[in-house]
Scaffold this motif. Sequence first.
Motif, PDB file in Angstrom:
ATOM      1  N   THR A 196       0.842  -1.187   0.000  1.00  0.00           N
ATOM      2  CA  THR A 196       0.000   0.000   0.000  1.00  0.00           C
ATOM      3  C   THR A 196       0.881   1.243   0.000  1.00  0.00           C
ATOM      4  O   THR A 196       1.820   1.343   0.795  1.00  0.00           O
ATOM      5  CB  THR A 196      -0.905   0.014   1.242  1.00  0.00           C
ATOM      6  N   ASP A 197       0.622   2.165  -0.919  1.00  0.00           N
ATOM      7  CA  ASP A 197       1.348   3.426  -0.969  1.00  0.00           C
ATOM      8  C   ASP A 197       1.308   4.050   0.432  1.00  0.00           C
ATOM      9  O   ASP A 197       0.236   4.254   1.004  1.00  0.00           O
ATOM     10  CB  ASP A 197       0.676   4.343  -1.993  1.00  0.00           C
ATOM     11  N   PRO A 198       2.479   4.360   1.038  1.00  0.00           N
ATOM     12  CA  PRO A 198       2.489   4.859   2.421  1.00  0.00           C
ATOM     13  C   PRO A 198       1.636   6.104   2.652  1.00  0.00           C
ATOM     14  O   PRO A 198       0.985   6.224   3.700  1.00  0.00           O
ATOM     15  CB  PRO A 198       3.975   5.149   2.670  1.00  0.00           C
ATOM     16  N   PHE A 199       1.630   7.031   1.693  1.00  0.00           N
ATOM     17  CA  PHE A 199       0.835   8.233   1.928  1.00  0.00           C
ATOM     18  C   PHE A 199      -0.651   7.955   1.729  1.00  0.00           C
ATOM     19  O   PHE A 199      -1.485   8.511   2.452  1.00  0.00           O
ATOM     20  CB  PHE A 199       1.282   9.382   1.027  1.00  0.00           C
ATOM     21  N   VAL A 200      -1.004   7.110   0.782  1.00  0.00           N
ATOM     22  CA  VAL A 200      -2.412   6.739   0.623  1.00  0.00           C
ATOM     23  C   VAL A 200      -2.886   6.016   1.878  1.00  0.00           C
ATOM     24  O   VAL A 200      -4.011   6.212   2.346  1.00  0.00           O
ATOM     25  CB  VAL A 200      -2.620   5.874  -0.628  1.00  0.00           C
ATOM     26  N   ALA A 201      -2.011   5.174   2.453  1.00  0.00           N
ATOM     27  CA  ALA A 201      -2.359   4.489   3.700  1.00  0.00           C
ATOM     28  C   ALA A 201      -2.669   5.499   4.796  1.00  0.00           C
ATOM     29  O   ALA A 201      -3.601   5.315   5.592  1.00  0.00           O
ATOM     30  CB  ALA A 201      -1.218   3.569   4.129  1.00  0.00           C
ATOM     31  N   ALA A 202      -1.900   6.581   4.829  1.00  0.00           N
ATOM     32  CA  ALA A 202      -2.151   7.626   5.824  1.00  0.00           C
ATOM     33  C   ALA A 202      -3.447   8.370   5.522  1.00  0.00           C
ATOM     34  O   ALA A 202      -4.211   8.717   6.434  1.00  0.00           O
ATOM     35  CB  ALA A 202      -0.977   8.604   5.854  1.00  0.00           C
ATOM     36  N   GLU A 203      -3.710   8.599   4.251  1.00  0.00           N
ATOM     37  CA  GLU A 203      -4.912   9.356   3.887  1.00  0.00           C
ATOM     38  C   GLU A 203      -6.188   8.548   4.103  1.00  0.00           C
ATOM     39  O   GLU A 203      -7.271   9.135   4.227  1.00  0.00           O
ATOM     40  CB  GLU A 203      -4.803   9.847   2.446  1.00  0.00           C
ATOM     41  N   VAL A 204      -6.091   7.232   4.166  1.00  0.00           N
ATOM     42  CA  VAL A 204      -7.254   6.423   4.554  1.00  0.00           C
ATOM     43  C   VAL A 204      -7.779   6.910   5.902  1.00  0.00           C
ATOM     44  O   VAL A 204      -8.989   6.967   6.145  1.00  0.00           O
ATOM     45  CB  VAL A 204      -6.896   4.926   4.619  1.00  0.00           C
ATOM     46  N   LEU A 205      -6.858   7.305   6.767  1.00  0.00           N
ATOM     47  CA  LEU A 205      -7.233   7.719   8.127  1.00  0.00           C
ATOM     48  C   LEU A 205      -8.007   9.021   8.154  1.00  0.00           C
ATOM     49  O   LEU A 205      -8.635   9.352   9.169  1.00  0.00           O
ATOM     50  CB  LEU A 205      -5.983   7.836   8.997  1.00  0.00           C
ATOM     51  N   ARG A 206      -7.988   9.788   7.065  1.00  0.00           N
ATOM     52  CA  ARG A 206      -8.806  11.014   7.020  1.00  0.00           C
ATOM     53  C   ARG A 206     -10.293  10.665   7.087  1.00  0.00           C
ATOM     54  O   ARG A 206     -11.115  11.513   7.457  1.00  0.00           O
ATOM     55  CB  ARG A 206      -8.515  11.793   5.742  1.00  0.00           C
ATOM     56  N   GLY A 207     -10.627   9.445   6.732  1.00  0.00           N
ATOM     57  CA  GLY A 207     -12.017   9.017   6.767  1.00  0.00           C
ATOM     58  C   GLY A 207     -12.412   8.337   8.065  1.00  0.00           C
ATOM     59  O   GLY A 207     -13.439   7.635   8.110  1.00  0.00           O
ATOM     60  N   THR A 208     -11.616   8.530   9.115  1.00  0.00           N
ATOM     61  CA  THR A 208     -11.901   7.881  10.400  1.00  0.00           C
ATOM     62  C   THR A 208     -13.282   8.262  10.923  1.00  0.00           C
ATOM     63  O   THR A 208     -13.600   9.442  11.083  1.00  0.00           O
ATOM     64  CB  THR A 208     -10.831   8.249  11.442  1.00  0.00           C
ATOM     65  N   ARG A 209     -14.101   7.252  11.154  1.00  0.00           N
ATOM     66  CA  ARG A 209     -15.451   7.459  11.703  1.00  0.00           C
ATOM     67  C   ARG A 209     -15.450   7.328  13.217  1.00  0.00           C
ATOM     68  O   ARG A 209     -16.151   8.061  13.917  1.00  0.00           O
ATOM     69  CB  ARG A 209     -16.401   6.417  11.109  1.00  0.00           C
TER      70      ARG A 209
END
Length: 277
Positions: free
Chosen positions: A151-164
Amino acid sequence: MTERQQHRGRGAGVAAGVLCVCLAGSGCAQTGAASEDAHGESAVEVVRRAADALVGTRSSKTRTSMEMATGGTRVTIRGEGVYDFRRQVGRLKVLLPQDPAGATAHRPITELLAPGALFMKNRGAGVPADKWVRVETRSLSDGNLVTGGATDPFVAAEVLRGTRKATYVGEEEVAGTPVRHYRGTADLRVAAQKASDGSAQALAAAAKGFATDQVPFDVFLDDDGRIRKVRHRFSFVNGQQQDAVAVASTTLLYDFGAPADVRLPDADDIYAGKIAE
C-alpha cells in the motif's frame, strides 16, 4: 478499444498478478480503550491529522508487509524503500514469497509509486530487463491499495482522514520509539472526499471495488503525530472467486528526513508491448 485502453488493461492485469502470483497454489482464483488520549485530545481528530504530520516531515524510509490467507495457506509479501510525502512518490523493492511447492523465490520487483500511477520492473515475462510497466491505478478496482503487493504509504495515511470512530488504546513502543496506539474504523468514501488530489481517485476506486468501504485499522503515532506504524484490514475481491479475501496491510515509517530521490521513468523507458501473465 483504443491502444491506450488496451495497454491500461494489460498493466492492470500485471499489477493484480503481484498479489495473485503467490496464491496460485492455494486457489488465488479464489485492553480498555478511550475516545480521548492521554493528552485529552479526541482520538478521532488526532488520527485524522496523521497524514498532515507526514507532509510536514518531508520523507522517510519505509517497510511494508501484506498478509493474506486463502485456500488454507497464509502468505506475506514484503517491501522496503523510501518515500517523499510532499511529492507523493516512493520507491519500493517488493519481495514475493516462495510458491507453495517450494520453488525458488521470485526476483524482487522494483515499484515506483506516484499519484495515479504505479511503475514496475521485473514483473511480467517478456518485458525487457531495462523497461518499466506502467499501470494507471485508477484502472484498478482497489486503487492499488492491495494489488501491487504494497500500500502506498501516503495513501495508507490518507485512509485515516475518513476515520469514523477511534479509541485510544495506550502508550507502547515501535522499534524503540514511544508511541500512542489508536484503534478504529475508517470510511473509504469519506477519506476520498477529504484526501489530497494525488490520493482521491485511488481511494474512490477502493470505496467502490472493495467488499466493504469500512476499513478497521490500528495506528501508532509518535509525539509529533507522525505515523510510525499503521495496519489496515481490507476485504478484497479479486474478481476470480466468489468470496472476499481478507488482506492485512502494514506500513512502518522510520528515519524521517532520509533522502528520497525518486525519479520516475521517461516515456522511452516504459514497455508498451505484450505482457505475459
